[in-house]
Scaffold this active site. Sequence first.
Site, PDB file in Angstrom:
ATOM      1  N   ASP A 277      -2.085 -11.619 147.312  1.00 32.56           N
ATOM      2  CA  ASP A 277      -2.566 -12.799 146.273  1.00 32.56           C
ATOM      3  C   ASP A 277      -1.829 -14.266 146.379  1.00 32.56           C
ATOM      4  O   ASP A 277      -1.716 -14.941 146.430  1.00 32.56           O
ATOM      5  CB  ASP A 277      -1.751 -12.403 144.541  1.00 32.56           C
ATOM      6  CG  ASP A 277      -3.101 -11.098 144.965  1.00 32.56           C
ATOM      7  OD1 ASP A 277      -3.482 -11.003 145.113  1.00 32.56           O
ATOM      8  OD2 ASP A 277      -2.423 -10.322 143.956  1.00 32.56           O
TER       9      ASP A 277
ATOM     10  N   HIS B 248       0.408 -18.865 139.224  1.00 33.27           N
ATOM     11  CA  HIS B 248       1.356 -19.547 139.250  1.00 33.27           C
ATOM     12  C   HIS B 248       1.989 -20.020 140.916  1.00 33.27           C
ATOM     13  O   HIS B 248       2.018 -21.347 141.109  1.00 33.27           O
ATOM     14  CB  HIS B 248       2.428 -18.516 139.320  1.00 33.27           C
ATOM     15  CG  HIS B 248       2.657 -17.723 138.058  1.00 33.27           C
ATOM     16  ND1 HIS B 248       1.665 -17.360 136.766  1.00 33.27           N
ATOM     17  CD2 HIS B 248       4.066 -17.946 136.630  1.00 33.27           C
ATOM     18  CE1 HIS B 248       2.405 -16.973 135.983  1.00 33.27           C
ATOM     19  NE2 HIS B 248       3.670 -17.544 135.993  1.00 33.27           N
TER      20      HIS B 248
ATOM     21  N   HIS C 133       2.177 -10.130 141.729  1.00 38.42           N
ATOM     22  CA  HIS C 133       0.751  -9.381 142.516  1.00 38.42           C
ATOM     23  C   HIS C 133       0.864  -8.901 143.522  1.00 38.42           C
ATOM     24  O   HIS C 133       2.641  -8.909 144.042  1.00 38.42           O
ATOM     25  CB  HIS C 133       1.240 -11.109 142.546  1.00 38.42           C
ATOM     26  CG  HIS C 133      -0.051 -12.317 141.535  1.00 38.42           C
ATOM     27  ND1 HIS C 133      -1.609 -12.093 141.747  1.00 38.42           N
ATOM     28  CD2 HIS C 133       0.665 -12.911 140.725  1.00 38.42           C
ATOM     29  CE1 HIS C 133      -1.902 -12.833 140.188  1.00 38.42           C
ATOM     30  NE2 HIS C 133      -0.797 -13.291 140.201  1.00 38.42           N
TER      31      HIS C 133
END
Length: 323
Positions: A223, A178, A219
Site C-alpha cells: 500500500d 495518508h 497498511h
Amino acid sequence: MFLSVNSELWRKVSAETALELQLLFEKWRLLLAGIVFQYIHGLAARGVHYLHRPGPLLQDMGFMALPELGQDKGYLSETVFTSIFISFLLWSFHPFIYHSKRFYTVLLWRRVLAFLVASQFLRIITFYSTQLPGPNYHCREGSKLATLPPPNNVLEVLLINFPRGVLFGCGDLIFSSHMIFTLVFVRTYHKYGSRRLIKLFAWLMAVIQSLLIIASRKHYTVDVVVAWYTVNLVVFFVDKNLPEMPDRTSGSSLLPVSTKDKDDRTNEELHKPEKDSKMKDEFHKLLNGNTVDSTDRRQRLQMNGKHGEDINHTLSDATPNGT
C-alpha cells in the site's frame, strides 16, 4: 512602535485577503469540487468497509523487516501525519503575513486539490477491485469493527460515522491515503518552497511516515510502495498539464481576474507589435544621435545637395511612372 508594526501587519493582511478573495470568487467552483470529492472519497472508504472480510495476515516483507510497534503506539504515525498536515497548512497561508510572496494561496490549494482528487480517484478504483484482509488491529478476526452490519438506512451510509468511521475503517488498503496527502504536500513544498533544508527534512519525514505506517500495521507494505510511485507520477503528469502559477517574487502576476483587466491585457497584447516597432525606431534614433522621426530626416537629407539628389533619384526609380 508596537502599534506601528501592528498597523503595518494589519494593512498587509487586509490587502492580501482582498487579493485572495478576488481569486477565490473566480476559482471557487474548482475548489468546491475538490472539497466535495474529499467527502466522496470518505464515502467510498466507508462503503468498502461493508465489503471487508477479516482473514489471516498476508505475507509481507515490511512486516518481517520492521518490528511491530503495537496497538498502544499507533499514535506515532498519526502524530507525524498531523505535524506534516498542519505545517503545510500554515505554510500555504504564510503569504498573508510574511513578505515573501512566491504564490497565491487560492491557486496553490486549487493545484493541491487537483493532485489529491486524481490520486484518490485511482485509490477508489484499486481498493474496490480487490478487498484484502486488513492488517490493522481493529480489522483482524475477532474484532467487532472488522465487519460492519448492513446499514439500516441510506443516511447511516451518507454520514460515514465521522470521525470514528474514518479512523476505524477497513478494506481501503491499496493505496495509503495518508501517503497521498503526505507526498502531495511534500512535492508541492519542494516545488514552491524556498528553504532547501526544510525540503530535505520534508522528504525525510515522508520516509519516516512510510515506515511508521508499516510498523503500526495500518497498511501492508504494498500500500505504501504503490502510493510512492503512483502519487509521484500523478503529480508529475497533472502538474505538467496545469497552467503554471506565477512566481510572485519576480513581480509577475496571474491577475487580472476581472473582465476589465482581461480586456486591458488583451488590448495590450494586440498593440504589442506596434509598441515594439516604435521602441526599435527610438533605439535607432538614439544610436544615430537623432530624436526626429524618419519623415523629417528624409526631408533634411533631400535639402543637403548631392545626398538629396541621390535619394530623389532612387525614389523616382522605385516609383512606377516616375510619380
